[in-house]
Design an enzyme around this catalytic site. Structure first.
Site, PDB file in Angstrom:
ATOM      1  N   ARG A  57      -9.333  11.919  -9.647  1.00  0.00           N
ATOM      2  CA  ARG A  57      -9.789  10.437  -9.537  1.00  0.00           C
ATOM      3  C   ARG A  57      -8.917  10.101 -10.881  1.00  0.00           C
ATOM      4  O   ARG A  57      -8.533   8.904 -11.178  1.00  0.00           O
ATOM      5  CB  ARG A  57     -11.197  10.081  -9.955  1.00  0.00           C
ATOM      6  CG  ARG A  57     -11.520   8.601 -10.040  1.00  0.00           C
ATOM      7  CD  ARG A  57     -12.454   8.081  -9.702  1.00  0.00           C
ATOM      8  NE  ARG A  57     -13.808   9.207 -10.169  1.00  0.00           N
ATOM      9  CZ  ARG A  57     -14.159   9.226 -11.462  1.00  0.00           C
ATOM     10  NH1 ARG A  57     -13.685   8.609 -12.243  1.00  0.00           N
ATOM     11  NH2 ARG A  57     -15.128   9.927 -11.477  1.00  0.00           N
ATOM     12  N   TYR A 110      -2.658 -12.571   2.559  1.00  0.00           N
ATOM     13  CA  TYR A 110      -3.605 -11.983   3.583  1.00  0.00           C
ATOM     14  C   TYR A 110      -5.000 -12.112   3.507  1.00  0.00           C
ATOM     15  O   TYR A 110      -5.764 -12.410   2.442  1.00  0.00           O
ATOM     16  CB  TYR A 110      -3.408 -10.143   3.411  1.00  0.00           C
ATOM     17  CG  TYR A 110      -4.283  -9.379   4.150  1.00  0.00           C
ATOM     18  CD1 TYR A 110      -5.199  -8.526   3.191  1.00  0.00           C
ATOM     19  CD2 TYR A 110      -4.394  -9.358   5.585  1.00  0.00           C
ATOM     20  CE1 TYR A 110      -6.008  -7.653   3.931  1.00  0.00           C
ATOM     21  CE2 TYR A 110      -5.311  -8.641   5.932  1.00  0.00           C
ATOM     22  CZ  TYR A 110      -6.142  -7.662   5.423  1.00  0.00           C
ATOM     23  OH  TYR A 110      -6.846  -6.818   6.018  1.00  0.00           O
ATOM     24  N   ASP A 182       2.852  -9.327  -4.527  1.00  0.00           N
ATOM     25  CA  ASP A 182       2.649  -8.435  -3.473  1.00  0.00           C
ATOM     26  C   ASP A 182       3.893  -8.373  -2.709  1.00  0.00           C
ATOM     27  O   ASP A 182       4.308  -9.562  -2.075  1.00  0.00           O
ATOM     28  CB  ASP A 182       1.356  -8.947  -2.559  1.00  0.00           C
ATOM     29  CG  ASP A 182       0.990  -8.249  -1.462  1.00  0.00           C
ATOM     30  OD1 ASP A 182      -0.008  -7.882  -0.892  1.00  0.00           O
ATOM     31  OD2 ASP A 182       1.866  -7.409  -0.937  1.00  0.00           O
ATOM     32  N   LYS A 207       1.738   0.037   5.204  1.00  0.00           N
ATOM     33  CA  LYS A 207       2.621  -0.518   5.930  1.00  0.00           C
ATOM     34  C   LYS A 207       4.170   0.160   6.002  1.00  0.00           C
ATOM     35  O   LYS A 207       4.191   1.294   6.080  1.00  0.00           O
ATOM     36  CB  LYS A 207       2.770  -2.275   5.592  1.00  0.00           C
ATOM     37  CG  LYS A 207       1.377  -2.863   5.516  1.00  0.00           C
ATOM     38  CD  LYS A 207       0.725  -2.768   6.795  1.00  0.00           C
ATOM     39  CE  LYS A 207      -0.709  -3.585   6.673  1.00  0.00           C
ATOM     40  NZ  LYS A 207      -1.633  -3.325   5.839  1.00  0.00           N
TER      41      LYS A 207
HETATM   42  C1  LIG Z   1      -4.766  -5.255   8.795  1.00  0.00           C
HETATM   43  C2  LIG Z   1      -4.051  -5.291   7.253  1.00  0.00           C
HETATM   44  C3  LIG Z   1      -3.100  -6.383   7.217  1.00  0.00           C
HETATM   45  N1  LIG Z   1      -2.658  -6.433   5.972  1.00  0.00           N
HETATM   46  C4  LIG Z   1      -2.902  -5.905   4.629  1.00  0.00           C
HETATM   47  C5  LIG Z   1      -2.229  -6.339   3.483  1.00  0.00           C
HETATM   48  C6  LIG Z   1      -2.968  -5.938   2.352  1.00  0.00           C
HETATM   49  C7  LIG Z   1      -4.077  -4.937   2.369  1.00  0.00           C
HETATM   50  O1  LIG Z   1      -3.717  -3.653   2.669  1.00  0.00           O
HETATM   51  P1  LIG Z   1      -4.637  -2.437   3.214  1.00  0.00           P
HETATM   52  O2  LIG Z   1      -4.984  -2.757   4.463  1.00  0.00           O
HETATM   53  O3  LIG Z   1      -6.036  -2.632   2.338  1.00  0.00           O
HETATM   54  O4  LIG Z   1      -3.860  -1.383   3.050  1.00  0.00           O
HETATM   55  C8  LIG Z   1      -2.357  -6.297   1.116  1.00  0.00           C
HETATM   56  N2  LIG Z   1      -1.243  -7.226   1.195  1.00  0.00           N
HETATM   57  C9  LIG Z   1      -0.669  -7.562   2.121  1.00  0.00           C
HETATM   58  C10 LIG Z   1       0.310  -8.488   2.478  1.00  0.00           C
HETATM   59  C11 LIG Z   1      -1.295  -7.116   3.704  1.00  0.00           C
HETATM   60  O5  LIG Z   1      -0.960  -7.799   4.775  1.00  0.00           O
HETATM   61  C12 LIG Z   1      -2.450  -7.036   8.338  1.00  0.00           C
HETATM   62  O6  LIG Z   1      -2.098  -8.254   8.064  1.00  0.00           O
HETATM   63  O7  LIG Z   1      -2.469  -6.856   9.352  1.00  0.00           O
END
Ligand SMILES: C/C=C(/N=C/c1c(COP(=O)(O)O)cnc(C)c1O)C(=O)O
Length: 393
Positions: A57, A110, A182, A207
């Site tokens: 951790r 998001y 981001d 992603k």
């Molecule tokens: C189902 C998830 C989607 N997105 C997530 C996302 C995250 C959050 O990332 P984790 O899903 O926690 O790895 C952070 N920052 C951005 C610009 C994102 O698109 C989606 O849009 O389809």
């Protein structure tokens, strides 16, 4: 890693610990804890008087390799990898914000990021103002004496809004605010926010960075003094949102092909956009590469390529959108993005369902908006699938 190496070389060789017994690829240190040679060594490591691993951790060799690789690609001093993108964002917010602080965020982010800001942080008395960050004057106008942080997504999920990183970096610096970008939709291959003045870059590594739909992970890159704080405060104590060594290994492996995957994603996206733009059943296409797109000029300046995320609105609204999503045969109806498979989803009822109707309206996310994450298939197959599905509307 030698700074002079090119991007493709750094994505393959960056962070690689060569001093291994002959193996071309690094072993996976799937270990929760690390052995001390002596009580004194253990005490020294906890006191920070001796380098070395203590407990996963707090740090792990497989995770360190990924952190170094990703930091190198972002031209950042350091990086930290997490269990998810939300883990990266939450660990960062909990490290640098405290009760009584104020932050400014893009009004389009998001869905879970929006609810972390609008509900989660408010529980700890952190005040958030959602602003149209494509209008840099609006950011300046909303800065208060207790504003500590400015947060943007550019391009934003799901409207692809483009915010001017360089211009906002100047405002953040002038008001002694931390500037967090981001960069999930772009990756370092398309856009490097640190080069443009950002302090920290966050990712959902789930992603494009991993790129194969088989890992949930996150990351933050930036100056070492900031990343060390995220390691030792946000990650160690506040969230504990650590990535598993095996998932870190998978993301490192995915990164080795980042450049060629992004080139193909974008090549496909441009062909799909050419098919969608002007289609009789589509009222608007959102894509930074379109000259008619509002943020096109800024996007051209700060992005090497226009990306592979496309949103569009159907003339007959949500009902048509639902029918389209149920009619596609090759495109995959699923949330997430940046995978080899092309994904289609409905933000208002899926990824952005956390938004209130008023917040959706303020963000410009209509009920009829459909989002595409263009994958690596043959573009003609993607276009043929969209064509047959649209013909059914
Ligand atoms: C189902 C998830 C989607 N997105 C997530 C996302 C995250 C959050 O990332 P984790 O899903 O926690 O790895 C952070 N920052 C951005 C610009 C994102 O698109 C989606 O849009 O389809």
């Amino acid at each position: 890693m030698n700074k002079e190496y090119g991007f493709a070389t750094k994505q393959i060789h960056g962070g690689h610990t060569k001093n291994l017994p002959g193996a071309l690829t690094s072993p996976i240190y799937q270990s929760s804890t690390f052995v001390f040679d002596s009580a004194q060594q253990g005490a020294k490591r906890f006191a920070g008087e001796e380098d070395g691993f203590i407990y996963t951790r707090l740090g792990n060799p497989t995770e360190m390799e990924l952190e170094e690789k990703l930091a190198g690609l972002d031209n950042a001093e350091a990086g930290v990898v997490t269990a998810s993108g939300m883990g990266a964002i939450s660990s960062t917010m909990h490290t640098f914000l405290k009760a009584g602080d104020h932050m400014i965020a893009s009004k389009v982010v998001y869905g879970c990021t929006h609810s972390l800001f609008d509900e989660g942080l408010r529980r700890y008395d952190v005040d958030v103002t959602f602003v149209d960050t494509t209008d840099t004057a609006a950011i300046e106008a909303n800065i208060k004496e207790n504003t500590r942080l400015i947060y943007i997504e550019t391009p934003a999920n799901p409207t692809l809004d483009i915010s001017d990183i360089g211009a906002i970096a100047k405002i953040a610096k002038a008001h002694d605010c931390l500037f967090v970008v981001d960069n999930t939709f772009c990756t370092p291959y398309i856009q490097r926010p640190i080069d443009l003045g950002a302090d920290l870059v966050v990712y959902s590594a789930t992603k494009y960075l991993n790129g194969h739909g088989d890992v949930v992970a996150g990351a933050v890159t930036g100056r070492k003094e900031l990343i060390d704080q995220i390691h030792m405060v946000g990650m160690k104590d506040m969230t504990g949102s650590i990535i598993s060594p095996f998932d870190a290994f998978l993301v490192s492996r995915g990164l080795k092909t980042l450049d060629i995957r992004m080139e193909k994603h974008v090549q496909n996206a441009k062909k799909v956009v050419a098919f969608l733009d002007g289609h009789p059943k589509i009222s608007k296409v959102y894509y930074p590469g379109l000259e008619s797109f509002k943020g096109h000029e800024v996007a051209k300046r700060q992005m090497n390529l226009p990306g592979a995320m496309i949103s569009f609105e159907l003339k007959d609204g949500r009902a048509a959108g639902e029918k389209l999503m149920d009619a596609v045969e090759l495109l995959t109806l699923a949330v997430s993005l940046g995978d080899a498979e092309t994904l289609i989803e409905h933000p208002a009822s899926m990824t952005h369902a956390t938004y209130s109707p008023e917040a959706l309206q303020k963000a410009g996310i209509s009920e009829g908006l459909v989002r595409l994450s263009i994958g690596l298939e043959d573009a003609k197959d993607l276009i043929n699938d969209l064509d047959q599905a649209l013909a059914q509307l």
